[in-house]
Design an enzyme around this catalytic site. Structure first.
Site, mmCIF file in Angstrom:
data_model
loop_
_atom_site.group_PDB
_atom_site.id
_atom_site.type_symbol
_atom_site.label_atom_id
_atom_site.label_comp_id
_atom_site.label_asym_id
_atom_site.label_seq_id
_atom_site.Cartn_x
_atom_site.Cartn_y
_atom_site.Cartn_z
ATOM 1 C CG ASP A 24 2.350 -5.899 -0.515
ATOM 2 O OD1 ASP A 24 1.340 -5.799 0.217
ATOM 3 O OD2 ASP A 24 3.088 -4.941 -0.801
ATOM 4 C CG ASP A 26 -1.259 -0.712 -1.310
ATOM 5 O OD1 ASP A 26 -1.892 0.087 -2.003
ATOM 6 O OD2 ASP A 26 -1.775 -1.386 -0.399
ATOM 7 C CG ASP A 245 6.380 -2.834 -1.853
ATOM 8 O OD1 ASP A 245 5.545 -3.582 -1.278
ATOM 9 O OD2 ASP A 245 6.459 -1.616 -1.630
#
Length: 300
Positions: A24, A26, A245
């Site tokens: 991922d 961001d 995250d």
């Protein structure tokens, strides 16, 4: 129970075990336009060790080409064919899975990156960044002439969301039950450089509530996104790890695809989300505070 990574030998074992690394972006590699310290060094190390890198993001505000520009500006080596965004996956889904007829169109709530991916796939659309829709003037059905060729509504993150866009999308979906309701992703928030902001899921929420209808989500954790990647890249799920995250998108996405999962705590998910009486039922395989921790493997 998740394995807590903390020592050099832990990270070295991880590097030995997996040869395809999905990231991922961001909250994992950057916050807004600020790199997470150590991210570039880790990615460079993985490439030097012959690992395949893929970047899988739910952020639909940018096209793959635009994302490549961002990677370049941040000093991260990458190639367009390593980047898989929910905007790209949504466009591929509409053109190749739905097989939208050429005489039909999509009404878009979203930004220029989503429009670019639709154009690249030959999908006709209206709405989006059209100045006529980007207005704060009151909306009236009496002044609205619906496009009879709209066959789907596609909703992504739109930082210029307004009542006009929501009203037009609602009208197309409400008047015609066969009109497809699609969203690029259902992230409730996204991590900006200065903190959390409402995500694409928050943008589509008014439509879900007004219609009492759930959309089809194309991005993580939906398998549609993984299918899009597997159509382009051949990899062994047992030798692949997903780093993210967010538990309910990144980690769930990896688990649904039979991939190993590594949670970092530099984005949406905090320690309290994975420990204690209110811990999530979504449990990653591994946890580390930051992607930068993988640099420890160098010294082992």
């Amino acid at each position: 129970m998740a394995v807590r990574l903390s020592h050099a030998e832990h990270y070295e074992a991880l590097l030995d075990k997996y040869n395809t690394w999905m990231f991922d972006c961001d909250g994992v590699l950057w916050h807004g336009d600020r790199l997470i310290e150590g991210a570039v060094q880790v990615l460079d190390m993985l490439r030097k060790r012959g690992k395949r890198l893929l970047f899988v993001t739910n952020n639909a505000t940018k096209s793959r080409r635009s994302y490549k520009t961002k990677f370049d500006q941040l000093g991260i080596e990458t190639h367009v064919d390593e980047i898989y965004g929910s905007a790209y996956a949504a466009a591929v889904y509409i053109s190749s899975v739905m097989k939208l007829p050429k005489d039909k169109k999509v009404y878009v709530i979203g930004m220029s990156g989503l429009e670019e991916e639709l154009r690249n796939e030959g999908v006709s659309y209206v709405g989006g960044t059209d100045p006529a829709d980007c207005t704060l003037e009151p909306f009236s059905l009496a002044d609205f002439t619906p496009d009879p060729d709209i066959a789907a509504v596609l909703c992504g993150l739109d930082t210029a969301i307004n009542y006009t866009k929501l009203s037009k999308a609602f009208h197309y979906l409400h008047r015609d039950p066969s009109c497809r309701f699609l969203v690029t992703n259902e992230d409730s928030t996204f991590p900006s450089a200065d903190g959390l902001l409402p995500g694409a899921g928050a943008v589509s929420a008014p439509l879900r509530f007004a219609l009492n209808r759930d959309p089809l989500s194309v991005g993580k954790p939906a398998k549609t996104m993984l299918d899009c990647i597997q159509a382009k890249v051949h990899f062994d799920p047992k030798r692949t790890i997903m780093i993210g995250d967010r538990l309910n998108t990144d980690i769930l996405f990896g688990q649904a695809g039979g991939l190993a999962t590594l949670l970092v705590l530099t984005g949406v998910t905090s320690e309290e989300n994975i420990t204690g009486p209110n811990a999530s039922t979504i449990v990653p395989d591994y946890v580390t505070p930051s992607i930068a921790d993988l640099r420890l493997a160098k010294s082992s």
